[in-house]
Design a protein around this motif. Sequence first.
Motif, mmCIF file in Angstrom:
data_model
loop_
_atom_site.group_PDB
_atom_site.id
_atom_site.type_symbol
_atom_site.label_atom_id
_atom_site.label_comp_id
_atom_site.label_asym_id
_atom_site.label_seq_id
_atom_site.Cartn_x
_atom_site.Cartn_y
_atom_site.Cartn_z
ATOM 1 N N ILE A 48 -45.853 34.370 -14.199
ATOM 2 C CA ILE A 48 -46.499 32.946 -13.343
ATOM 3 C C ILE A 48 -44.749 32.088 -13.183
ATOM 4 O O ILE A 48 -44.990 31.025 -12.756
ATOM 5 C CB ILE A 48 -47.796 32.404 -13.713
ATOM 6 C CG1 ILE A 48 -48.659 32.924 -13.248
ATOM 7 C CG2 ILE A 48 -47.561 30.792 -13.521
ATOM 8 C CD1 ILE A 48 -50.050 32.979 -13.972
ATOM 9 N N TYR A 49 -44.990 31.549 -14.533
ATOM 10 C CA TYR A 49 -43.578 31.701 -15.372
ATOM 11 C C TYR A 49 -42.421 31.949 -13.667
ATOM 12 O O TYR A 49 -41.559 31.082 -13.464
ATOM 13 C CB TYR A 49 -43.377 32.041 -17.027
ATOM 14 C CG TYR A 49 -41.584 31.576 -16.932
ATOM 15 C CD1 TYR A 49 -41.348 29.714 -17.550
ATOM 16 C CD2 TYR A 49 -40.780 31.945 -16.763
ATOM 17 C CE1 TYR A 49 -40.485 29.511 -17.323
ATOM 18 C CE2 TYR A 49 -39.518 31.441 -17.291
ATOM 19 C CZ TYR A 49 -38.941 30.100 -17.594
ATOM 20 O OH TYR A 49 -38.027 29.209 -17.874
ATOM 21 N N GLU A 50 -41.802 32.814 -14.055
ATOM 22 C CA GLU A 50 -40.954 33.896 -12.376
ATOM 23 C C GLU A 50 -41.225 32.736 -11.383
ATOM 24 O O GLU A 50 -40.243 32.581 -10.896
ATOM 25 C CB GLU A 50 -41.087 34.601 -13.249
ATOM 26 C CG GLU A 50 -40.381 35.882 -14.044
ATOM 27 C CD GLU A 50 -38.784 34.994 -14.276
ATOM 28 O OE1 GLU A 50 -37.686 34.996 -12.899
ATOM 29 O OE2 GLU A 50 -38.674 34.700 -15.496
ATOM 30 N N ASP A 51 -42.019 32.960 -11.249
ATOM 31 C CA ASP A 51 -42.804 32.870 -9.912
ATOM 32 C C ASP A 51 -42.232 30.971 -9.512
ATOM 33 O O ASP A 51 -41.622 30.144 -8.763
ATOM 34 C CB ASP A 51 -44.118 32.169 -9.602
ATOM 35 C CG ASP A 51 -44.944 33.976 -8.706
ATOM 36 O OD1 ASP A 51 -43.664 34.826 -8.872
ATOM 37 O OD2 ASP A 51 -45.728 34.414 -8.768
ATOM 38 N N ILE A 52 -42.980 30.487 -10.465
ATOM 39 C CA ILE A 52 -43.175 28.701 -10.672
ATOM 40 C C ILE A 52 -41.389 27.975 -10.850
ATOM 41 O O ILE A 52 -40.636 27.486 -10.259
ATOM 42 C CB ILE A 52 -43.761 28.213 -12.017
ATOM 43 C CG1 ILE A 52 -44.810 27.997 -11.676
ATOM 44 C CG2 ILE A 52 -42.567 26.703 -11.608
ATOM 45 C CD1 ILE A 52 -45.708 27.550 -13.175
ATOM 46 N N ASP A 54 -38.861 30.033 -9.766
ATOM 47 C CA ASP A 54 -38.546 31.377 -8.160
ATOM 48 C C ASP A 54 -38.541 28.940 -7.587
ATOM 49 O O ASP A 54 -37.793 29.119 -6.149
ATOM 50 C CB ASP A 54 -38.621 31.790 -7.789
ATOM 51 C CG ASP A 54 -38.344 32.309 -6.158
ATOM 52 O OD1 ASP A 54 -36.830 32.257 -5.802
ATOM 53 O OD2 ASP A 54 -39.504 32.874 -5.474
ATOM 54 N N PHE A 55 -40.143 29.045 -7.046
ATOM 55 C CA PHE A 55 -39.987 28.133 -6.034
ATOM 56 C C PHE A 55 -39.305 26.274 -7.021
ATOM 57 O O PHE A 55 -38.325 26.273 -5.397
ATOM 58 C CB PHE A 55 -42.011 27.685 -6.631
ATOM 59 C CG PHE A 55 -42.646 27.951 -5.127
ATOM 60 C CD1 PHE A 55 -42.450 29.983 -5.791
ATOM 61 C CD2 PHE A 55 -43.117 27.498 -4.813
ATOM 62 C CE1 PHE A 55 -43.358 30.511 -5.201
ATOM 63 C CE2 PHE A 55 -44.238 28.615 -3.927
ATOM 64 C CZ PHE A 55 -44.034 29.573 -3.704
ATOM 65 N N VAL A 56 -38.687 26.327 -8.146
ATOM 66 C CA VAL A 56 -38.137 25.038 -7.620
ATOM 67 C C VAL A 56 -36.658 25.486 -7.756
ATOM 68 O O VAL A 56 -36.570 24.297 -7.298
ATOM 69 C CB VAL A 56 -37.995 24.718 -9.775
ATOM 70 C CG1 VAL A 56 -37.476 23.946 -9.696
ATOM 71 C CG2 VAL A 56 -39.436 24.209 -10.169
ATOM 72 N N TYR A 60 -38.451 23.752 -2.952
ATOM 73 C CA TYR A 60 -40.287 23.580 -2.919
ATOM 74 C C TYR A 60 -40.876 22.165 -3.435
ATOM 75 O O TYR A 60 -41.442 21.967 -3.054
ATOM 76 C CB TYR A 60 -41.015 24.974 -3.280
ATOM 77 C CG TYR A 60 -41.212 25.929 -2.138
ATOM 78 C CD1 TYR A 60 -40.130 25.669 -0.694
ATOM 79 C CD2 TYR A 60 -40.637 27.172 -2.942
ATOM 80 C CE1 TYR A 60 -39.439 26.036 -0.001
ATOM 81 C CE2 TYR A 60 -40.501 27.961 -1.293
ATOM 82 C CZ TYR A 60 -39.802 27.483 -0.192
ATOM 83 O OH TYR A 60 -39.735 28.460 0.228
ATOM 84 N N PHE A 61 -40.715 22.369 -5.248
ATOM 85 C CA PHE A 61 -41.102 21.091 -5.914
ATOM 86 C C PHE A 61 -40.372 21.251 -7.086
ATOM 87 O O PHE A 61 -39.602 22.591 -7.648
ATOM 88 C CB PHE A 61 -42.281 21.475 -7.028
ATOM 89 C CG PHE A 61 -43.139 22.680 -7.224
ATOM 90 C CD1 PHE A 61 -43.161 22.593 -8.635
ATOM 91 C CD2 PHE A 61 -43.293 23.388 -6.806
ATOM 92 C CE1 PHE A 61 -43.479 24.015 -9.020
ATOM 93 C CE2 PHE A 61 -44.272 24.609 -6.950
ATOM 94 C CZ PHE A 61 -43.349 24.766 -8.648
ATOM 95 N N GLU A 62 -40.280 20.098 -7.541
ATOM 96 C CA GLU A 62 -39.818 20.068 -9.162
ATOM 97 C C GLU A 62 -40.577 19.119 -10.431
ATOM 98 O O GLU A 62 -41.439 19.184 -9.938
ATOM 99 C CB GLU A 62 -39.181 18.896 -8.967
ATOM 100 C CG GLU A 62 -37.624 18.723 -7.698
ATOM 101 C CD GLU A 62 -36.639 17.562 -7.922
ATOM 102 O OE1 GLU A 62 -36.768 16.583 -8.602
ATOM 103 O OE2 GLU A 62 -36.175 17.781 -6.647
#
Length: 62
Positions: A48-52, A54-56, A60-62
């Motif tokens: 989950i940490y890696e997914d977040i 990656d999204f940042v 996609y979001f900050e």
Amino acid sequence: MFVDFQKTFFPTEEEIKKRQDSFERYYNRIKEEYMKQGMSESQLEKQIYEDIKDFVNKGYFE
């Protein structure tokens, strides 16, 4: 898309609670999906940490 400046930057306690509840439901749903894939608690937390992260990085979001 119209954004309410007041709600975005100065949310009420009720709006903060709604956001927290929404995040918690979403987080639990993601945890369930990873657990179905056979991940342990520590593995899914790391994923989950890696997914977040990656999204940042993708913006996609900050």
